[in-house]
Write a protein that holds these residues in place. Structure first.
Motif, PDB file in Angstrom:
ATOM      1  N   VAL A   1       0.834  -1.204   0.000  1.00 52.36           N
ATOM      2  CA  VAL A   1       0.000   0.000   0.000  1.00 52.36           C
ATOM      3  C   VAL A   1       0.869   1.254   0.000  1.00 52.36           C
ATOM      4  O   VAL A   1       0.573   2.227  -0.703  1.00 52.36           O
ATOM      5  CB  VAL A   1      -0.990  -0.022   1.180  1.00 52.36           C
ATOM      6  N   GLU A   2       1.947   1.242   0.760  1.00 53.73           N
ATOM      7  CA  GLU A   2       2.856   2.396   0.747  1.00 53.73           C
ATOM      8  C   GLU A   2       3.445   2.607  -0.636  1.00 53.73           C
ATOM      9  O   GLU A   2       3.626   3.746  -1.075  1.00 53.73           O
ATOM     10  CB  GLU A   2       3.946   2.218   1.801  1.00 53.73           C
ATOM     11  N   ARG A   3       3.732   1.532  -1.342  1.00 51.83           N
ATOM     12  CA  ARG A   3       4.300   1.616  -2.692  1.00 51.83           C
ATOM     13  C   ARG A   3       3.260   2.068  -3.719  1.00 51.83           C
ATOM     14  O   ARG A   3       3.524   2.924  -4.555  1.00 51.83           O
ATOM     15  CB  ARG A   3       4.895   0.266  -3.082  1.00 51.83           C
ATOM     16  N   LEU A   4       2.041   1.500  -3.671  1.00 51.17           N
ATOM     17  CA  LEU A   4       1.013   1.783  -4.673  1.00 51.17           C
ATOM     18  C   LEU A   4       0.225   3.065  -4.402  1.00 51.17           C
ATOM     19  O   LEU A   4      -0.362   3.636  -5.322  1.00 51.17           O
ATOM     20  CB  LEU A   4       0.037   0.602  -4.776  1.00 51.17           C
TER      21      LEU A   4
ATOM     22  N   TRP B   1      -7.736   4.598  -0.681  1.00 55.34           N
ATOM     23  CA  TRP B   1      -8.357   3.759   0.339  1.00 55.34           C
ATOM     24  C   TRP B   1      -7.879   2.323   0.212  1.00 55.34           C
ATOM     25  O   TRP B   1      -7.731   1.818  -0.903  1.00 55.34           O
ATOM     26  CB  TRP B   1      -9.888   3.747   0.192  1.00 55.34           C
ATOM     27  N   LEU B   2      -7.687   1.672   1.327  1.00 54.25           N
ATOM     28  CA  LEU B   2      -7.488   0.230   1.389  1.00 54.25           C
ATOM     29  C   LEU B   2      -8.747  -0.334   2.034  1.00 54.25           C
ATOM     30  O   LEU B   2      -9.099   0.059   3.149  1.00 54.25           O
ATOM     31  CB  LEU B   2      -6.271  -0.148   2.234  1.00 54.25           C
ATOM     32  N   ALA B   3      -9.432  -1.226   1.340  1.00 57.86           N
ATOM     33  CA  ALA B   3     -10.667  -1.829   1.851  1.00 57.86           C
ATOM     34  C   ALA B   3     -10.420  -3.316   2.079  1.00 57.86           C
ATOM     35  O   ALA B   3     -10.306  -4.088   1.134  1.00 57.86           O
ATOM     36  CB  ALA B   3     -11.809  -1.630   0.859  1.00 57.86           C
ATOM     37  N   VAL B   4     -10.296  -3.698   3.344  1.00 51.28           N
ATOM     38  CA  VAL B   4     -10.042  -5.096   3.698  1.00 51.28           C
ATOM     39  C   VAL B   4     -11.383  -5.798   3.834  1.00 51.28           C
ATOM     40  O   VAL B   4     -12.220  -5.406   4.648  1.00 51.28           O
ATOM     41  CB  VAL B   4      -9.224  -5.205   4.996  1.00 51.28           C
ATOM     42  N   VAL B   5     -11.603  -6.829   3.026  1.00 53.32           N
ATOM     43  CA  VAL B   5     -12.887  -7.532   3.028  1.00 53.32           C
ATOM     44  C   VAL B   5     -12.785  -8.767   3.928  1.00 53.32           C
ATOM     45  O   VAL B   5     -12.523  -9.858   3.494  1.00 53.32           O
ATOM     46  CB  VAL B   5     -13.395  -7.868   1.604  1.00 53.32           C
ATOM     47  N   GLY B   6     -13.020  -8.522   5.194  1.00 56.99           N
ATOM     48  CA  GLY B   6     -12.969  -9.565   6.209  1.00 56.99           C
ATOM     49  C   GLY B   6     -12.475  -8.971   7.510  1.00 56.99           C
ATOM     50  O   GLY B   6     -11.284  -8.688   7.649  1.00 56.99           O
TER      51      GLY B   6
ATOM     52  N   ILE C   1      -2.409   3.890   6.186  1.00 57.83           N
ATOM     53  CA  ILE C   1      -1.188   3.225   5.727  1.00 57.83           C
ATOM     54  C   ILE C   1      -0.640   4.080   4.603  1.00 57.83           C
ATOM     55  O   ILE C   1      -1.295   4.228   3.566  1.00 57.83           O
ATOM     56  CB  ILE C   1      -1.461   1.784   5.248  1.00 57.83           C
ATOM     57  N   GLY C   2       0.537   4.649   4.823  1.00 60.96           N
ATOM     58  CA  GLY C   2       1.008   5.652   3.876  1.00 60.96           C
ATOM     59  C   GLY C   2      -0.034   6.767   3.917  1.00 60.96           C
ATOM     60  O   GLY C   2      -0.453   7.197   4.974  1.00 60.96           O
ATOM     61  N   GLY C   3      -0.531   7.165   2.799  1.00 62.66           N
ATOM     62  CA  GLY C   3      -1.608   8.158   2.765  1.00 62.66           C
ATOM     63  C   GLY C   3      -2.982   7.538   2.627  1.00 62.66           C
ATOM     64  O   GLY C   3      -3.971   8.256   2.515  1.00 62.66           O
ATOM     65  N   ALA C   4      -3.056   6.206   2.624  1.00 58.66           N
ATOM     66  CA  ALA C   4      -4.341   5.527   2.384  1.00 58.66           C
ATOM     67  C   ALA C   4      -5.163   5.417   3.664  1.00 58.66           C
ATOM     68  O   ALA C   4      -4.661   4.986   4.697  1.00 58.66           O
ATOM     69  CB  ALA C   4      -4.101   4.137   1.810  1.00 58.66           C
TER      70      ALA C   4
END
Length: 189
Positions: free
Chosen positions: A108-111, A115-120, A142-145
């Motif tokens: 996530v920091e690289r990409l 938003w990071l959406a964790v499904v679970g 995480i990073g800017g996410a």
């Protein structure tokens, strides 16, 4: 698929559907054996990810798993907490989730998605050491996410229906729209 094909699918890594700067990077728990055989995320017939994604307004039509690359044009992507394919998520241990959380953080920091959406929720809690986390937006970034925990779309998660999951995914979609009004997702149809 034959039992032999499914059994042989244990272990291969399924490539992410991802690019730099996505609006939302959806993160599954880990690939199913069906996903490993087909190479398409959320490919198990009982998985409700694709209908939920559409009903929530993220996609203009219901995509099939084989059309997963179309997500990139919508500013969406897919990865997993743990890369190893299994028949069921309960075949993974806590250490795999913790290592997956560290690997996911680096990704996530690289990409740099918005938003990071964790499904679970259980995967999120274990991977990030947050045992009290609930479905919805998280305090963590995480990073800017920004991070959002969503219900697991597996057919085994029976206490969430397609309708109730779509409502929760739509809450995330609205948050994405609020964060980037000049760069909107497609209108819901």
């Amino acid at each position: 698929m034959t039992p032999e094909e499914l059994n042989a699918a244990r272990g291969p890594i399924v490539p992410d559907v991802a690019a730099d700067g996505l609006r939302v990077l959806f993160c599954g728990i880990n690939p199913s054996l069906t996903t490993a055989v087909t190479g398409h995320h959320f490919a198990h017939p009982g998985n409700r990810f694709w209908p939920v994604l559409h009903r929530s307004g993220f996609t203009p039509r219901r995509l099939r798993p084989a059309e997963q690359d179309e997500l990139l044009g919508l500013g969406l992507g897919i990865t997993n907490v743990v890369a190893r394919a299994t028949a069921r998520a309960d075949e993974l241990d806590a250490e795999e989730f913790r290592q997956g959380g560290a690997d996911l953080t680096a990704k996530v920091e690289r990409l740099a998605p918005q938003w990071l959406a964790v499904v679970g929720i259980t995967a999120y809690r274990t991977a990030f050491g947050e045992p009290r986390a609930r479905i919805g937006p998280q305090d963590r970034t995480i990073g800017g996410a920004r991070v959002w925990a969503l219900p697991n779309p597996s057919g085994l998660n029976a206490h969430w229906t397609v309708r109730t999951m779509a409502e929760e995914y739509a809450r995330l979609r609205e948050a994405v729209l609020d964060r980037s009004p000049a760069d909107r997702l497609p209108a819901r149809r």
